[in-house]
Motif scaffolding. Structure first.
Motif, PDB file in Angstrom:
ATOM      1  N   GLU A 140      -1.507   3.563  10.949  1.00 38.58           N
ATOM      2  CA  GLU A 140      -1.461   4.058  12.323  1.00 38.58           C
ATOM      3  C   GLU A 140      -0.033   4.034  12.858  1.00 38.58           C
ATOM      4  O   GLU A 140       0.218   3.584  13.975  1.00 38.58           O
ATOM      5  N   GLY A 141       0.907   4.487  12.038  1.00 37.77           N
ATOM      6  CA  GLY A 141       2.309   4.510  12.454  1.00 37.77           C
ATOM      7  C   GLY A 141       3.221   4.294  11.268  1.00 37.77           C
ATOM      8  O   GLY A 141       3.157   5.015  10.266  1.00 37.77           O
ATOM      9  N   SER A 142       4.072   3.282  11.357  1.00 34.37           N
ATOM     10  CA  SER A 142       5.105   3.035  10.351  1.00 34.37           C
ATOM     11  C   SER A 142       4.519   2.594   9.016  1.00 34.37           C
ATOM     12  O   SER A 142       3.673   1.687   8.965  1.00 34.37           O
ATOM     13  N   PRO A 143       4.988   3.201   7.898  1.00 36.31           N
ATOM     14  CA  PRO A 143       4.558   2.751   6.571  1.00 36.31           C
ATOM     15  C   PRO A 143       5.085   1.367   6.214  1.00 36.31           C
ATOM     16  O   PRO A 143       4.718   0.800   5.193  1.00 36.31           O
ATOM     17  N   ALA A 144       5.945   0.809   7.084  1.00 32.83           N
ATOM     18  CA  ALA A 144       6.456  -0.540   6.860  1.00 32.83           C
ATOM     19  C   ALA A 144       5.514  -1.608   7.392  1.00 32.83           C
ATOM     20  O   ALA A 144       5.482  -2.725   6.869  1.00 32.83           O
ATOM     21  N   LYS A 145       4.719  -1.266   8.453  1.00 29.57           N
ATOM     22  CA  LYS A 145       4.054  -2.373   9.163  1.00 29.57           C
ATOM     23  C   LYS A 145       2.823  -2.001   9.973  1.00 29.57           C
ATOM     24  O   LYS A 145       2.264  -2.880  10.638  1.00 29.57           O
ATOM     25  N   ASP A 146       2.374  -0.771   9.950  1.00 28.97           N
ATOM     26  CA  ASP A 146       1.304  -0.386  10.873  1.00 28.97           C
ATOM     27  C   ASP A 146      -0.027  -0.079  10.187  1.00 28.97           C
ATOM     28  O   ASP A 146      -0.833   0.703  10.698  1.00 28.97           O
ATOM     29  N   PHE A 202      11.529   1.523   4.504  1.00 30.65           N
ATOM     30  CA  PHE A 202      10.182   2.014   4.192  1.00 30.65           C
ATOM     31  C   PHE A 202       9.813   3.216   5.048  1.00 30.65           C
ATOM     32  O   PHE A 202       9.070   4.101   4.609  1.00 30.65           O
ATOM     33  N   GLU A 203      10.370   3.267   6.265  1.00 28.65           N
ATOM     34  CA  GLU A 203      10.144   4.454   7.093  1.00 28.65           C
ATOM     35  C   GLU A 203      10.872   5.659   6.499  1.00 28.65           C
ATOM     36  O   GLU A 203      10.322   6.773   6.467  1.00 28.65           O
ATOM     37  N   ALA A 204      12.085   5.439   5.986  1.00 34.34           N
ATOM     38  CA  ALA A 204      12.814   6.518   5.304  1.00 34.34           C
ATOM     39  C   ALA A 204      12.059   6.968   4.052  1.00 34.34           C
ATOM     40  O   ALA A 204      12.011   8.162   3.738  1.00 34.34           O
ATOM     41  N   LEU A 205      11.460   6.005   3.344  1.00 36.57           N
ATOM     42  CA  LEU A 205      10.663   6.319   2.151  1.00 36.57           C
ATOM     43  C   LEU A 205       9.464   7.190   2.518  1.00 36.57           C
ATOM     44  O   LEU A 205       9.177   8.199   1.854  1.00 36.57           O
ATOM     45  N   GLY A 206       8.762   6.814   3.592  1.00 35.58           N
ATOM     46  CA  GLY A 206       7.616   7.599   4.034  1.00 35.58           C
ATOM     47  C   GLY A 206       8.010   9.015   4.398  1.00 35.58           C
ATOM     48  O   GLY A 206       7.324   9.979   4.034  1.00 35.58           O
ATOM     49  N   GLY A 258       8.553  -2.454  -3.986  1.00 34.51           N
ATOM     50  CA  GLY A 258       7.621  -2.635  -2.881  1.00 34.51           C
ATOM     51  C   GLY A 258       6.888  -3.961  -2.876  1.00 34.51           C
ATOM     52  O   GLY A 258       6.193  -4.283  -1.919  1.00 34.51           O
ATOM     53  N   PHE A 259       7.001  -4.730  -3.952  1.00 33.30           N
ATOM     54  CA  PHE A 259       6.371  -6.044  -4.044  1.00 33.30           C
ATOM     55  C   PHE A 259       7.453  -7.120  -4.096  1.00 33.30           C
ATOM     56  O   PHE A 259       8.430  -6.988  -4.834  1.00 33.30           O
ATOM     57  N   GLU A 260       7.242  -8.193  -3.335  1.00 31.78           N
ATOM     58  CA  GLU A 260       8.137  -9.342  -3.443  1.00 31.78           C
ATOM     59  C   GLU A 260       7.731 -10.159  -4.662  1.00 31.78           C
ATOM     60  O   GLU A 260       6.531 -10.308  -4.941  1.00 31.78           O
ATOM     61  N   ILE A 261       8.714 -10.673  -5.399  1.00 28.10           N
ATOM     62  CA  ILE A 261       8.447 -11.433  -6.623  1.00 28.10           C
ATOM     63  C   ILE A 261       8.774 -12.904  -6.374  1.00 28.10           C
ATOM     64  O   ILE A 261       9.838 -13.242  -5.863  1.00 28.10           O
ATOM     65  N   LEU A 312       0.837  -1.199   0.000  1.00 29.13           N
ATOM     66  CA  LEU A 312       0.000   0.000   0.000  1.00 29.13           C
ATOM     67  C   LEU A 312       0.875   1.252   0.000  1.00 29.13           C
ATOM     68  O   LEU A 312       0.637   2.199  -0.761  1.00 29.13           O
ATOM     69  N   ALA A 313       1.905   1.239   0.859  1.00 28.46           N
ATOM     70  CA  ALA A 313       2.834   2.370   0.920  1.00 28.46           C
ATOM     71  C   ALA A 313       3.563   2.539  -0.410  1.00 28.46           C
ATOM     72  O   ALA A 313       3.763   3.661  -0.893  1.00 28.46           O
ATOM     73  N   ALA A 314       3.951   1.407  -1.009  1.00 29.31           N
ATOM     74  CA  ALA A 314       4.644   1.465  -2.300  1.00 29.31           C
ATOM     75  C   ALA A 314       3.745   2.051  -3.381  1.00 29.31           C
ATOM     76  O   ALA A 314       4.203   2.826  -4.232  1.00 29.31           O
ATOM     77  N   TYR A 315       2.467   1.691  -3.352  1.00 32.04           N
ATOM     78  CA  TYR A 315       1.547   2.211  -4.367  1.00 32.04           C
ATOM     79  C   TYR A 315       1.406   3.729  -4.230  1.00 32.04           C
ATOM     80  O   TYR A 315       1.339   4.448  -5.234  1.00 32.04           O
ATOM     81  N   ALA A 316       1.411   4.206  -2.976  1.00 33.56           N
ATOM     82  CA  ALA A 316       1.393   5.657  -2.770  1.00 33.56           C
ATOM     83  C   ALA A 316       2.655   6.292  -3.339  1.00 33.56           C
ATOM     84  O   ALA A 316       2.601   7.386  -3.925  1.00 33.56           O
ATOM     85  N   ALA A 317       3.792   5.609  -3.195  1.00 28.99           N
ATOM     86  CA  ALA A 317       5.040   6.119  -3.770  1.00 28.99           C
ATOM     87  C   ALA A 317       4.949   6.183  -5.289  1.00 28.99           C
ATOM     88  O   ALA A 317       5.463   7.122  -5.913  1.00 28.99           O
TER      89      ALA A 317
END
Length: 270
Positions: free
Chosen positions: A140-146, A105-109, A201-204, A46-51
């Motif tokens: 609700e917090g980190s773009p990596a996991k929240d 991912f937090e640095a990306l956010g 942002g997606f695992e292949i 989701l965070a990657a799609y926003a990127a």
């Protein structure tokens, strides 16, 4: 879809799952699909799609500096920035190792928030969640996991990724294509993978073994799983995606249950 009823045999308090085809039709669902579950790392797509939206809007470029010295937005998205798993400590030169990194991912956010002058959670809401009608999803917090979401909302997201309306399909194709091919690394929960391929942002899937998808999943399959007992995969060859959310942490039960479940879903789709 009868295969989705297999979630009733999973050793979890609660589970919900659904399959959505590439044309956006829901092939089947099972369990409380409107219940909100913590996503853990299924937040990352989701965070990657926003990127990707920020890229198409011109707010960021994939190859502009971001994160540690020498790293770029592309490095952060593809887990090749060199940042450690859960701390902002550099472990390798950018582009040399696949180090799965929440910190990245937090640095990306942070980078996108600075570029757009909008807090990342709000940017994700405006760029992805609101346009797709994902009204039960929040960060609700980190773009990596929240992230917290429902199967119903993630079905909307999986339909979008398969037939993009928010993005140029070529951008999504780039996101599901390998960045820095050949890099090895650890896939959390599944050990060392050679290669450990990721897109933006997606695992292949490729030929990874062991893996959380099925033996019959195509090598082009991409997606993510989360330590909260969640996953989302998209199989372009099957022209379908599957979402499963639970309230039991990932562990041996998931390693055993998920591949057989996915193979049953794919067999029923065929």
């Amino acid at each position: 879809m009868q295969s989705l009823a297999m979630i009733e045999n999973w050793p979890v308090p609660t589970a919900a799952a659904a399959v959505v085809r590439a044309d956006g039709t829901v092939a089947g669902s099972h369990g409380p699909t409107g219940r909100r579950f913590p996503l853990a790392s299924v937040t990352k797509p989701l965070a990657a799609y926003a990127a990707l939206v920020a890229y198409e809007e011109g707010a960021i470029e994939f190859d502009e500096p971001a994160g540690p010295d020498g790293a770029t937005v592309r490095h952060l998205l593809a887990h090749t920035s060199g940042l450690a798993f859960d701390e902002h400590r550099v472990m390798a030169a950018p582009g040399t190792r696949r180090i799965y990194s929440n910190a990245g991912f937090e640095a990306l956010g942070d980078h996108i928030a600075k570029a757009t002058e909008i807090p990342f959670a709000e940017y994700l809401h405006q760029a992805v969640l609101e346009p797709l009608g994902m009204t039960s999803t929040t960060l609700e917090g980190s773009p990596a996991k929240d992230g917290v979401s429902t199967v119903d909302d993630l079905v909307r997201f999986a339909a979008e990724v398969q037939a993009p309306r928010l993005l140029d399909p070529r951008t999504v194709l780039e996101a599901m294509s390998v960045v820095h091919p050949g890099l090895s690394g650890i896939l959390p929960g599944y050990g060392h993978q050679r290669p450990n391929d990721w897109g933006l942002g997606f695992e292949i899937r490729d030929a990874k073994s062991p893996h959380w998808t099925g033996a019959s999943s195509s090598p082009r399959t991409f997606g993510h799983f989360g330590q909260s007992g969640t996953f989302l995969w998209i199989d372009p060859d099957a022209r379908a995606a599957c979402v499963a959310l639970t309230d039991r942490a990932f562990g041996p039960w998931a390693i055993e249950a998920w591949p057989a479940f996915t193979d049953s879903v794919l067999a029923e789709l065929r």
